[in-house]
Design a protein around this motif. Structure first.
Motif, PDB file in Angstrom:
ATOM      1  N   GLN A   1      85.652  79.291 106.689  1.00 38.45           N
ATOM      2  CA  GLN A   1      85.945  79.171 108.112  1.00 38.45           C
ATOM      3  C   GLN A   1      84.643  78.969 108.885  1.00 38.45           C
ATOM      4  O   GLN A   1      83.588  79.433 108.448  1.00 38.45           O
ATOM      5  CB  GLN A   1      86.609  80.455 108.630  1.00 38.45           C
ATOM      6  CG  GLN A   1      87.951  80.748 108.018  1.00 38.45           C
ATOM      7  CD  GLN A   1      89.017  79.777 108.478  1.00 38.45           C
ATOM      8  OE1 GLN A   1      89.043  79.345 109.615  1.00 38.45           O
ATOM      9  NE2 GLN A   1      89.910  79.390 107.567  1.00 38.45           N
ATOM     10  N   PRO A   2      84.704  78.286 110.058  1.00 39.86           N
ATOM     11  CA  PRO A   2      83.516  78.212 110.916  1.00 39.86           C
ATOM     12  C   PRO A   2      83.028  79.617 111.266  1.00 39.86           C
ATOM     13  O   PRO A   2      83.753  80.600 111.069  1.00 39.86           O
ATOM     14  CB  PRO A   2      84.026  77.471 112.153  1.00 39.86           C
ATOM     15  CG  PRO A   2      85.198  76.680 111.669  1.00 39.86           C
ATOM     16  CD  PRO A   2      85.838  77.543 110.606  1.00 39.86           C
ATOM     17  N   SER A   3      81.823  79.707 111.794  1.00 36.69           N
ATOM     18  CA  SER A   3      81.226  81.016 112.063  1.00 36.69           C
ATOM     19  C   SER A   3      82.103  81.851 112.987  1.00 36.69           C
ATOM     20  O   SER A   3      82.756  81.349 113.892  1.00 36.69           O
ATOM     21  CB  SER A   3      79.842  80.850 112.698  1.00 36.69           C
ATOM     22  OG  SER A   3      79.937  80.296 113.995  1.00 36.69           O
ATOM     23  N   GLN A   4      82.094  83.148 112.709  1.00 42.75           N
ATOM     24  CA  GLN A   4      82.747  84.098 113.594  1.00 42.75           C
ATOM     25  C   GLN A   4      81.918  84.133 114.881  1.00 42.75           C
ATOM     26  O   GLN A   4      80.699  84.042 114.843  1.00 42.75           O
ATOM     27  CB  GLN A   4      82.765  85.477 112.942  1.00 42.75           C
ATOM     28  CG  GLN A   4      83.453  86.530 113.759  1.00 42.75           C
ATOM     29  CD  GLN A   4      83.394  87.888 113.094  1.00 42.75           C
ATOM     30  OE1 GLN A   4      82.414  88.601 113.277  1.00 42.75           O
ATOM     31  NE2 GLN A   4      84.410  88.224 112.334  1.00 42.75           N
ATOM     32  N   ILE A   5      82.596  84.259 116.013  1.00 38.01           N
ATOM     33  CA  ILE A   5      81.898  84.394 117.292  1.00 38.01           C
ATOM     34  C   ILE A   5      82.235  85.753 117.863  1.00 38.01           C
ATOM     35  O   ILE A   5      83.412  86.105 118.012  1.00 38.01           O
ATOM     36  CB  ILE A   5      82.293  83.276 118.289  1.00 38.01           C
ATOM     37  CG1 ILE A   5      81.969  81.897 117.711  1.00 38.01           C
ATOM     38  CG2 ILE A   5      81.575  83.484 119.623  1.00 38.01           C
ATOM     39  CD1 ILE A   5      82.425  80.740 118.580  1.00 38.01           C
ATOM     40  N   ARG A   6      81.174  86.517 118.171  1.00 37.03           N
ATOM     41  CA  ARG A   6      81.345  87.864 118.721  1.00 37.03           C
ATOM     42  C   ARG A   6      80.605  87.970 120.041  1.00 37.03           C
ATOM     43  O   ARG A   6      79.553  87.374 120.207  1.00 37.03           O
ATOM     44  CB  ARG A   6      80.811  88.912 117.750  1.00 37.03           C
ATOM     45  CG  ARG A   6      81.551  88.857 116.407  1.00 37.03           C
ATOM     46  CD  ARG A   6      81.168  89.977 115.547  1.00 37.03           C
ATOM     47  NE  ARG A   6      81.789  91.185 116.111  1.00 37.03           N
ATOM     48  CZ  ARG A   6      81.944  92.310 115.457  1.00 37.03           C
ATOM     49  NH1 ARG A   6      81.512  92.414 114.216  1.00 37.03           N
ATOM     50  NH2 ARG A   6      82.506  93.343 116.001  1.00 37.03           N
ATOM     51  N   HIS A   7      81.157  88.747 120.932  1.00 39.25           N
ATOM     52  CA  HIS A   7      80.523  88.984 122.228  1.00 39.25           C
ATOM     53  C   HIS A   7      79.609  90.199 122.109  1.00 39.25           C
ATOM     54  O   HIS A   7      80.074  91.291 121.749  1.00 39.25           O
ATOM     55  CB  HIS A   7      81.585  89.201 123.312  1.00 39.25           C
ATOM     56  CG  HIS A   7      81.047  89.072 124.686  1.00 39.25           C
ATOM     57  ND1 HIS A   7      80.288  90.038 125.278  1.00 39.25           N
ATOM     58  CD2 HIS A   7      81.145  88.043 125.564  1.00 39.25           C
ATOM     59  CE1 HIS A   7      79.943  89.637 126.480  1.00 39.25           C
ATOM     60  NE2 HIS A   7      80.454  88.422 126.688  1.00 39.25           N
ATOM     61  N   ALA A   8      78.343  90.029 122.399  1.00 42.19           N
ATOM     62  CA  ALA A   8      77.365  91.102 122.184  1.00 42.19           C
ATOM     63  C   ALA A   8      77.587  92.306 123.091  1.00 42.19           C
ATOM     64  O   ALA A   8      77.345  93.432 122.681  1.00 42.19           O
ATOM     65  CB  ALA A   8      75.948  90.573 122.388  1.00 42.19           C
ATOM     66  N   VAL A   9      78.032  92.087 124.310  1.00 42.45           N
ATOM     67  CA  VAL A   9      78.183  93.197 125.244  1.00 42.45           C
ATOM     68  C   VAL A   9      79.463  93.968 124.975  1.00 42.45           C
ATOM     69  O   VAL A   9      79.470  95.192 124.897  1.00 42.45           O
ATOM     70  CB  VAL A   9      78.123  92.692 126.718  1.00 42.45           C
ATOM     71  CG1 VAL A   9      78.397  93.829 127.695  1.00 42.45           C
ATOM     72  CG2 VAL A   9      76.762  92.060 126.992  1.00 42.45           C
ATOM     73  N   THR A  10      80.570  93.252 124.789  1.00 43.66           N
ATOM     74  CA  THR A  10      81.861  93.925 124.608  1.00 43.66           C
ATOM     75  C   THR A  10      82.166  94.245 123.151  1.00 43.66           C
ATOM     76  O   THR A  10      82.990  95.105 122.864  1.00 43.66           O
ATOM     77  CB  THR A  10      83.017  93.058 125.150  1.00 43.66           C
ATOM     78  OG1 THR A  10      83.113  91.878 124.356  1.00 43.66           O
ATOM     79  CG2 THR A  10      82.802  92.702 126.614  1.00 43.66           C
ATOM     80  N   GLY A  11      81.543  93.512 122.228  1.00 42.38           N
ATOM     81  CA  GLY A  11      81.842  93.666 120.810  1.00 42.38           C
ATOM     82  C   GLY A  11      83.094  92.919 120.381  1.00 42.38           C
ATOM     83  O   GLY A  11      83.459  92.936 119.207  1.00 42.38           O
ATOM     84  N   ASP A  12      83.774  92.283 121.343  1.00 43.88           N
ATOM     85  CA  ASP A  12      85.018  91.557 121.030  1.00 43.88           C
ATOM     86  C   ASP A  12      84.741  90.398 120.079  1.00 43.88           C
ATOM     87  O   ASP A  12      83.702  89.738 120.164  1.00 43.88           O
ATOM     88  CB  ASP A  12      85.651  90.984 122.309  1.00 43.88           C
ATOM     89  CG  ASP A  12      86.187  92.066 123.244  1.00 43.88           C
ATOM     90  OD1 ASP A  12      86.359  93.217 122.778  1.00 43.88           O
ATOM     91  OD2 ASP A  12      86.417  91.750 124.406  1.00 43.88           O
TER      92      ASP A  12
END
Length: 184
Positions: free
Chosen positions: A169-180
């Motif tokens: 799968q393409p790279s996972q994308i995570r939000h650094a501030v929320t952790g979502d």
């Protein structure tokens, strides 16, 4: 490597290139060249407001685009221990980050890749590259070189040779501030 030199020259000339990543072929260009970014977006048939990912050989290449001081201290270990790797993080954007990269956001998606071709491209170019999947917006990502050449070859300045990494799968994308997790 002659092919690498040709691809690097295409980047310097403002071209759009394709290259193998961890899971799919990616499209890339110089993130500071607005004309090149707009050409890449035209190839993908994607609007500028969505923003784009930058991929780099190391974190220091991303510092001009990221507001490093705004990264929450408690998140830094999680972010930096995931690199080099297959996770893109949404970080606060610096004031210098081009709007044609950040889109409608005051953040920027970035990744330090462990893929040897991506790493070599960024290291030899001396800066990060735009990294987005090689496909029309909304269509499946391209995983085969012949498919890439058939669908996009005449729109690209160069294609970097090399094999895809082992990711499915393409790279996972995570939000650094929320952790979502934005994309799993």
């Amino acid at each position: 490597m002659l092919e690498l030199e040709r691809v690097l020259q295409a980047l310097k000339d403002g071209g759009v290139i394709a290259y193998p990543t961890e899971a799919v072929y990616g499209l890339g260009c110089d993130p500071d060249n607005e004309t090149a970014v707009m050409a890449l977006l035209a190839i993908k048939q994607r609007t500028v407001d969505k923003g784009l990912i930058l991929v780099a050989a190391n974190y220091s290449q991303l510092l001009p685009y990221v507001d490093d001081k705004a990264i929450p201290p408690e998140k830094r270990y999680q972010i930096f221990s995931s690199w080099p790797g297959h996770i893109s993080w949404i970080l606060p954007a610096s004031k210098a980050a081009p709007k044609w990269i950040t889109g409608q956001f005051n953040s920027i998606a970035v990744r330090v890749s462990a893929h040897p071709v991506v790493h070599a491209l960024c290291a030899d170019y001396g800066k990060p590259l735009v990294s987005t999947s090689a496909n029309l917006s909304g269509c499946p990502a391209i995983t085969k070189r012949d498919e890439l050449e058939l669908h996009l070859g005449n729109k690209l300045s160069a294609i970097m040779p090399g094999s895809l990494g082992g990711a499915t799968q393409p790279s996972q994308i995570r939000h650094a501030v929320t952790g979502d997790i934005i994309r799993s």
